[in-house]
Design a protein around this motif. Structure first.
Motif, PDB file in Angstrom:
ATOM      1  N   PRO A 191       0.798  -1.240   0.000  1.00  0.00           N
ATOM      2  CA  PRO A 191       0.000   0.000   0.000  1.00  0.00           C
ATOM      3  C   PRO A 191       0.822   1.278   0.000  1.00  0.00           C
ATOM      4  O   PRO A 191       0.313   2.345  -0.350  1.00  0.00           O
ATOM      5  N   HIS A 192       2.093   1.178   0.390  1.00  0.00           N
ATOM      6  CA  HIS A 192       2.943   2.369   0.456  1.00  0.00           C
ATOM      7  C   HIS A 192       3.832   2.505  -0.774  1.00  0.00           C
ATOM      8  O   HIS A 192       4.718   3.359  -0.814  1.00  0.00           O
ATOM      9  N   GLY A 193       3.607   1.629  -1.778  1.00  0.00           N
ATOM     10  CA  GLY A 193       4.356   1.704  -3.023  1.00  0.00           C
ATOM     11  C   GLY A 193       5.649   0.915  -3.040  1.00  0.00           C
ATOM     12  O   GLY A 193       6.348   0.896  -4.052  1.00  0.00           O
ATOM     13  N   ALA A 194       6.001   0.247  -1.936  1.00  0.00           N
ATOM     14  CA  ALA A 194       7.255  -0.506  -1.870  1.00  0.00           C
ATOM     15  C   ALA A 194       7.131  -1.791  -2.689  1.00  0.00           C
ATOM     16  O   ALA A 194       6.092  -2.459  -2.653  1.00  0.00           O
ATOM     17  N   PRO A 195       8.180  -2.176  -3.423  1.00  0.00           N
ATOM     18  CA  PRO A 195       8.108  -3.390  -4.241  1.00  0.00           C
ATOM     19  C   PRO A 195       8.029  -4.652  -3.386  1.00  0.00           C
ATOM     20  O   PRO A 195       8.661  -4.739  -2.339  1.00  0.00           O
ATOM     21  N   ILE A 196       7.236  -5.603  -3.858  1.00  0.00           N
ATOM     22  CA  ILE A 196       7.103  -6.906  -3.189  1.00  0.00           C
ATOM     23  C   ILE A 196       7.991  -7.909  -3.931  1.00  0.00           C
ATOM     24  O   ILE A 196       7.826  -8.094  -5.139  1.00  0.00           O
ATOM     25  N   PRO A 197       8.941  -8.550  -3.253  1.00  0.00           N
ATOM     26  CA  PRO A 197       9.745  -9.574  -3.938  1.00  0.00           C
ATOM     27  C   PRO A 197       8.856 -10.650  -4.545  1.00  0.00           C
ATOM     28  O   PRO A 197       7.780 -10.973  -4.006  1.00  0.00           O
ATOM     29  N   GLY A 198       9.274 -11.206  -5.670  1.00  0.00           N
ATOM     30  CA  GLY A 198       8.493 -12.241  -6.322  1.00  0.00           C
ATOM     31  C   GLY A 198       8.506 -13.547  -5.548  1.00  0.00           C
ATOM     32  O   GLY A 198       9.265 -13.710  -4.584  1.00  0.00           O
ATOM     33  N   PRO A 199       7.659 -14.510  -5.938  1.00  0.00           N
ATOM     34  CA  PRO A 199       7.632 -15.795  -5.239  1.00  0.00           C
ATOM     35  C   PRO A 199       8.958 -16.542  -5.289  1.00  0.00           C
ATOM     36  O   PRO A 199       9.249 -17.364  -4.425  1.00  0.00           O
ATOM     37  N   ASP A 200       9.786 -16.232  -6.305  1.00  0.00           N
ATOM     38  CA  ASP A 200      11.131 -16.809  -6.391  1.00  0.00           C
ATOM     39  C   ASP A 200      12.164 -15.928  -5.702  1.00  0.00           C
ATOM     40  O   ASP A 200      13.367 -16.149  -5.836  1.00  0.00           O
ATOM     41  N   LEU A 201      11.661 -14.899  -4.965  1.00  0.00           N
ATOM     42  CA  LEU A 201      12.490 -13.931  -4.234  1.00  0.00           C
ATOM     43  C   LEU A 201      13.306 -13.046  -5.168  1.00  0.00           C
ATOM     44  O   LEU A 201      14.309 -12.470  -4.758  1.00  0.00           O
ATOM     45  N   SER A 202      12.859 -12.934  -6.424  1.00  0.00           N
ATOM     46  CA  SER A 202      13.473 -11.967  -7.326  1.00  0.00           C
ATOM     47  C   SER A 202      13.142 -10.560  -6.826  1.00  0.00           C
ATOM     48  O   SER A 202      12.112 -10.334  -6.185  1.00  0.00           O
ATOM     49  N   TRP A 203      14.032  -9.626  -7.115  1.00  0.00           N
ATOM     50  CA  TRP A 203      13.895  -8.275  -6.560  1.00  0.00           C
ATOM     51  C   TRP A 203      14.163  -7.255  -7.644  1.00  0.00           C
ATOM     52  O   TRP A 203      15.209  -7.264  -8.285  1.00  0.00           O
ATOM     53  N   GLN A 204      13.201  -6.369  -7.877  1.00  0.00           N
ATOM     54  CA  GLN A 204      13.376  -5.295  -8.845  1.00  0.00           C
ATOM     55  C   GLN A 204      13.005  -3.984  -8.161  1.00  0.00           C
ATOM     56  O   GLN A 204      11.906  -3.856  -7.619  1.00  0.00           O
ATOM     57  N   GLU A 205      13.924  -3.051  -8.189  1.00  0.00           N
ATOM     58  CA  GLU A 205      13.697  -1.760  -7.551  1.00  0.00           C
ATOM     59  C   GLU A 205      14.184  -0.667  -8.473  1.00  0.00           C
ATOM     60  O   GLU A 205      15.354  -0.636  -8.847  1.00  0.00           O
ATOM     61  N   GLU A 206      13.282   0.227  -8.867  1.00  0.00           N
ATOM     62  CA  GLU A 206      13.651   1.302  -9.777  1.00  0.00           C
ATOM     63  C   GLU A 206      14.370   2.406  -9.013  1.00  0.00           C
ATOM     64  O   GLU A 206      14.098   2.646  -7.829  1.00  0.00           O
ATOM     65  N   PRO A 207      15.290   3.112  -9.673  1.00  0.00           N
ATOM     66  CA  PRO A 207      15.973   4.221  -9.002  1.00  0.00           C
ATOM     67  C   PRO A 207      14.996   5.354  -8.704  1.00  0.00           C
ATOM     68  O   PRO A 207      14.251   5.800  -9.582  1.00  0.00           O
ATOM     69  N   LEU A 208      14.994   5.788  -7.465  1.00  0.00           N
ATOM     70  CA  LEU A 208      14.100   6.853  -7.021  1.00  0.00           C
ATOM     71  C   LEU A 208      14.909   7.928  -6.315  1.00  0.00           C
ATOM     72  O   LEU A 208      16.062   7.721  -5.966  1.00  0.00           O
ATOM     73  N   GLU A 209      14.300   9.069  -6.084  1.00  0.00           N
ATOM     74  CA  GLU A 209      14.936  10.120  -5.310  1.00  0.00           C
ATOM     75  C   GLU A 209      13.911  10.746  -4.375  1.00  0.00           C
ATOM     76  O   GLU A 209      12.704  10.700  -4.636  1.00  0.00           O
ATOM     77  N   PRO A 210      14.369  11.320  -3.262  1.00  0.00           N
ATOM     78  CA  PRO A 210      13.413  11.906  -2.325  1.00  0.00           C
ATOM     79  C   PRO A 210      12.783  13.172  -2.889  1.00  0.00           C
ATOM     80  O   PRO A 210      13.425  13.933  -3.622  1.00  0.00           O
ATOM     81  N   LEU A 211      11.534  13.392  -2.543  1.00  0.00           N
ATOM     82  CA  LEU A 211      10.832  14.608  -2.949  1.00  0.00           C
ATOM     83  C   LEU A 211      11.606  15.852  -2.523  1.00  0.00           C
ATOM     84  O   LEU A 211      11.591  16.873  -3.212  1.00  0.00           O
ATOM     85  N   SER A 212      12.321  15.768  -1.407  1.00  0.00           N
ATOM     86  CA  SER A 212      13.066  16.914  -0.889  1.00  0.00           C
ATOM     87  C   SER A 212      14.167  17.384  -1.833  1.00  0.00           C
ATOM     88  O   SER A 212      14.651  18.509  -1.711  1.00  0.00           O
ATOM     89  N   ASP A 213      14.586  16.550  -2.785  1.00  0.00           N
ATOM     90  CA  ASP A 213      15.645  16.926  -3.727  1.00  0.00           C
ATOM     91  C   ASP A 213      15.128  17.760  -4.893  1.00  0.00           C
ATOM     92  O   ASP A 213      15.934  18.332  -5.643  1.00  0.00           O
ATOM     93  N   LEU A 214      13.818  17.801  -5.078  1.00  0.00           N
ATOM     94  CA  LEU A 214      13.276  18.502  -6.233  1.00  0.00           C
ATOM     95  C   LEU A 214      13.332  20.017  -6.036  1.00  0.00           C
ATOM     96  O   LEU A 214      13.290  20.518  -4.911  1.00  0.00           O
ATOM     97  N   ALA A 215      13.418  20.721  -7.154  1.00  0.00           N
ATOM     98  CA  ALA A 215      13.479  22.186  -7.151  1.00  0.00           C
ATOM     99  C   ALA A 215      12.165  22.752  -7.681  1.00  0.00           C
ATOM    100  O   ALA A 215      11.393  22.049  -8.345  1.00  0.00           O
ATOM    101  N   PRO A 216      11.880  24.029  -7.392  1.00  0.00           N
ATOM    102  CA  PRO A 216      10.668  24.644  -7.946  1.00  0.00           C
ATOM    103  C   PRO A 216      10.592  24.479  -9.460  1.00  0.00           C
ATOM    104  O   PRO A 216      11.570  24.691 -10.176  1.00  0.00           O
ATOM    105  N   GLY A 217       9.425  24.055  -9.916  1.00  0.00           N
ATOM    106  CA  GLY A 217       9.211  23.777 -11.330  1.00  0.00           C
ATOM    107  C   GLY A 217       9.294  22.308 -11.685  1.00  0.00           C
ATOM    108  O   GLY A 217       8.779  21.891 -12.728  1.00  0.00           O
ATOM    109  N   ASP A 218       9.936  21.499 -10.837  1.00  0.00           N
ATOM    110  CA  ASP A 218      10.058  20.068 -11.111  1.00  0.00           C
ATOM    111  C   ASP A 218       8.718  19.368 -10.894  1.00  0.00           C
ATOM    112  O   ASP A 218       7.939  19.709  -9.991  1.00  0.00           O
TER     113      ASP A 218
END
Length: 235
Positions: A128-155
């Motif tokens: 529910p919080h958007g965190a990836p769930i490992p697959g049944p084979d325990l495969s793991w995929q996580e996309e590169p993200l950045e904190p909202l605090s890093d964004l600048a006005p206009g982003d």
């Protein structure tokens, strides 16, 4: 899992995985701070995990997971996040309350229950919080993200994931529309506090810097500013 692996030891493996995702070694101080215990307590637990060949631990240099430890960590994370999604999606428990409940369930559900839970939910990829769930084979995929605090006005960005451990933070984010998949545009930053002013679905909100650090986003292409209803702001 090894029979002599306790819930506390499973929690250590899970947290070591989460803190070390970027490849850095996790320190005793990191773990002591997270669990609210003395460093000597952490050291004792790490030595037990090392004896089970689940971590590689060197005093004063930190700890990393072995492949066996990594698989156990991913299994516990899969349990936890499936349970969160089940509690929220099927039982209707609000998203700010499911983390604490999942902490209790994650160590005790069987593989049969896990499989059935995933089937009922339609094999979800996020909790529910958007965190990836490992697959049944325990495969793991996580996309590169950045904190909202890093964004600048206009982003502009899309909310991908939020921290899930603090119920008050989740209620705060929900009141500002900062839910997974919501689109957000930064319109201003306070010069001293570094709080952000953002627009979400036409509503203008002030977001405290501490909260913005715990919202992870994917950037979107820049575009025209969203129209804002001045009467629908949240300070």
């Amino acid at each position: 899992m090894p029979r002599d692996l306790t819930p506390v030891m499973e929690d250590y493996l899970k947290v070591i995985f989460q803190l070390g995702r970027t490849g850095r070694r996790v320190t005793t101080r990191d773990l002591a701070r997270h669990f609210g215990v003395k460093p000597a307590t952490v050291t004792q637990t790490l030595r037990r995990l090392a004896a089970l060949r689940l971590v590689e631990y060197e005093p004063y240099r930190g700890v990393t997971l072995t492949e066996a430890g990594r698989r156990i960590a991913l299994e516990v994370i899969r349990h936890h996040r499936l349970i969160e999604q089940y509690l929220h999606q099927v039982l209707g428990i609000p998203w700010h309350r499911v983390h604490q409940e999942a902490e209790r369930w994650e160590h005790v559900i069987s593989e049969e229950v896990e499989e059935r839970m995933a089937e009922v939910l339609g094999h979800p990829r996020q909790d529910p919080h958007g965190a990836p769930i490992p697959g049944p084979d325990l495969s793991w995929q996580e996309e590169p993200l950045e904190p909202l605090s890093d964004l600048a006005p206009g982003d502009r960005a899309r909310v991908a994931q939020v921290a899930d451990e603090d119920p008050e933070l989740l209620l705060y984010l929900e009141a500002r529309g900062l839910l997974p998949r919501a689109e957000v545009q930064v319109v201003a930053r306070e010069p001293v506090s570094e709080d952000l002013w953002v627009v979400v679905q036409g509503h203008r909100h002030r977001v405290a810097h501490r909260a913005a650090c715990q919202v992870w986003v994917q950037r979107l292409a820049s575009g025209p500013a969203e129209p804002v209803d001045p009467d629908l702001g949240t300070p």
